[in-house]
Write a protein that holds these residues in place. Structure first.
Motif, short mmCIF file in Angstrom:
data_model
loop_
_atom_site.label_atom_id
_atom_site.label_comp_id
_atom_site.label_asym_id
_atom_site.label_seq_id
_atom_site.Cartn_x
_atom_site.Cartn_y
_atom_site.Cartn_z
N MET A 153 -40.11 7.06 14.16
CA MET A 153 -40.14 8.46 14.68
C MET A 153 -39.05 8.48 15.70
O MET A 153 -38.88 7.29 16.62
N MET A 192 -39.99 2.72 8.42
CA MET A 192 -40.57 4.03 8.98
C MET A 192 -40.34 4.12 10.74
O MET A 192 -40.39 2.92 11.34
N ILE A 196 -50.04 8.16 7.41
CA ILE A 196 -49.13 8.06 8.50
C ILE A 196 -49.81 7.90 9.77
O ILE A 196 -51.14 8.19 9.68
N VAL A 212 -46.71 17.18 5.47
CA VAL A 212 -47.59 16.61 6.60
C VAL A 212 -48.64 17.74 6.94
O VAL A 212 -48.37 18.65 7.67
N LYS A 223 -51.61 17.46 8.26
CA LYS A 223 -52.74 17.20 9.22
C LYS A 223 -53.44 18.25 10.12
O LYS A 223 -54.61 18.15 10.46
N MET A 237 -38.45 14.34 10.87
CA MET A 237 -39.32 15.56 10.80
C MET A 237 -38.86 16.69 11.18
O MET A 237 -37.60 16.81 10.86
N SER A 238 -39.67 18.09 11.49
CA SER A 238 -39.24 19.19 11.47
C SER A 238 -37.80 19.42 12.26
O SER A 238 -36.96 19.92 12.01
N ARG A 285 -40.48 13.69 6.46
CA ARG A 285 -41.93 13.95 6.95
C ARG A 285 -41.94 15.30 7.58
O ARG A 285 -41.87 15.32 8.87
N LEU A 286 -42.38 16.37 6.94
CA LEU A 286 -42.07 17.66 7.51
C LEU A 286 -43.63 18.33 7.57
O LEU A 286 -44.27 18.61 6.67
N GLY A 287 -43.93 18.73 8.97
CA GLY A 287 -45.03 19.21 9.28
C GLY A 287 -44.84 20.90 9.54
O GLY A 287 -44.68 21.53 8.82
N THR A 288 -44.65 21.03 10.96
CA THR A 288 -44.48 22.49 11.52
C THR A 288 -43.45 23.36 10.38
O THR A 288 -43.94 24.44 10.32
C1 LIG Z 1 -47.20 15.05 12.59
C2 LIG Z 1 -46.18 14.06 12.04
C3 LIG Z 1 -44.96 14.44 11.54
C4 LIG Z 1 -44.72 15.92 11.24
O1 LIG Z 1 -44.23 16.36 12.36
P1 LIG Z 1 -43.44 17.79 12.63
O2 LIG Z 1 -42.51 17.67 13.80
O3 LIG Z 1 -44.46 18.66 12.73
O4 LIG Z 1 -42.66 18.07 11.39
C5 LIG Z 1 -44.23 13.36 10.81
N1 LIG Z 1 -44.70 12.11 11.06
C6 LIG Z 1 -45.68 11.60 11.78
C7 LIG Z 1 -45.88 10.29 11.71
C8 LIG Z 1 -46.57 12.66 12.36
O5 LIG Z 1 -47.44 12.23 12.85
#
Ligand SMILES: *Cc1c(COP(=O)(O)O)cnc(C)c1O
Length: 218
Positions: A152, A150, A71, A28, A30, A193-194, A209-212
């Motif tokens: 969260m 999907m 996303i 991710v 963004k 996620m993270s 879905r990995l951001g941080t």
């Molecule tokens: C930002 C985001 C993520 C990633 O989040 P992290 O906690 O940084 O891994 C995953 N899914 C969605 C829908 C997001 O908006």
């Protein structure tokens, strides 16, 4: 640590989690700079997610070889700009959006239906009880293929609550998958996620879905 090293660490952790399903790691990006994005591509990580239409379009033009995931909430008026430039859409959550996708798409769009399992007011997505009916209602839209669900997880440090959320989505996916809808094979689960991807994988996630942890500052 480089992105390549972080990816190797994460892959090693994934291997230690018991799971029969294949898991796709989506970066991710963004909040990532262009420099970080180019490191991601070189790693190589070729599944990339953005939540803003403009940034996705600009980056997709530069890296058409990647698989692009959109996303986050999509405003109906932005559908026509973006829908034919993505590979997967992770936030199908209302009929008006499905209708607009049908109107603007020039190919079949692979979509995840977003479910608000935890029923937090701040989160988007259908309630669990609404999902089957929604999927039946969009059967008439032949440009939409429901490849998965999907969600969260709720904002909590209580792992049991997070696990329950993922387990609920997994059971719902099984239910829909077994119904054998031709427009909704629903084989995938985009969750984790993270902070919670370990739990998500244990509960059957096929797309995390990995951001941080993968591309964020550390
Ligand atoms: C930002 C985001 C993520 C990633 O989040 P992290 O906690 O940084 O891994 C995953 N899914 C969605 C829908 C997001 O908006």
């Amino acid at each position: 640590m480089t992105i390549k090293q972080r990816l190797a660490d994460i892959q090693q952790q994934i291997q230690q989690i018991p799971h029969p399903q294949e898991v796709t790691v989506i970066a991710v990006t963004k909040y990532a700079s262009d420099e970080v994005l180019s490191e991601v591509i070189d790693a190589p990580i070729l599944n990339i997610a953005e939540n803003r239409v403009d940034q996705l379009l600009e980056r997709q033009t530069r890296y058409p070889q990647a698989t692009w995931h959109l996303i986050g909430t999509l405003q109906t008026r932005k559908v026509k700009q973006v829908i034919n430039h993505i590979d997967y859409f992770h936030a199908l959550d209302r009929l008006s959006l499905a209708k607009e996708i049908q109107k603007r798409a020039n190919k079949v769009i692979q979509c995840f239906v977003q479910v608000n399992v935890s029923q937090e007011a701040t989160k988007h997505g259908l309630a669990v009880e609404e999902v089957v009916q929604f999927i039946e209602e969009i059967q008439k839209y032949d440009r939409i293929k429901v490849v998965g669900l999907m969600t969260m997880a709720p904002h909590t440090s209580n792992d049991a609550v997070i696990r329950q959320c993922f387990a609920t989505l997994s059971a719902l996916r099984d239910h829909i998958h077994q119904a054998n809808y031709s427009h909704a094979p629903c084989q995938y689960l985009s969750m984790g996620m993270s902070q919670d991807y370990h739990i998500a994988i244990e509960e059957g996630a096929t797309h995390i879905r990995l951001g941080t942890t993968l591309v964020g500052p550390q």
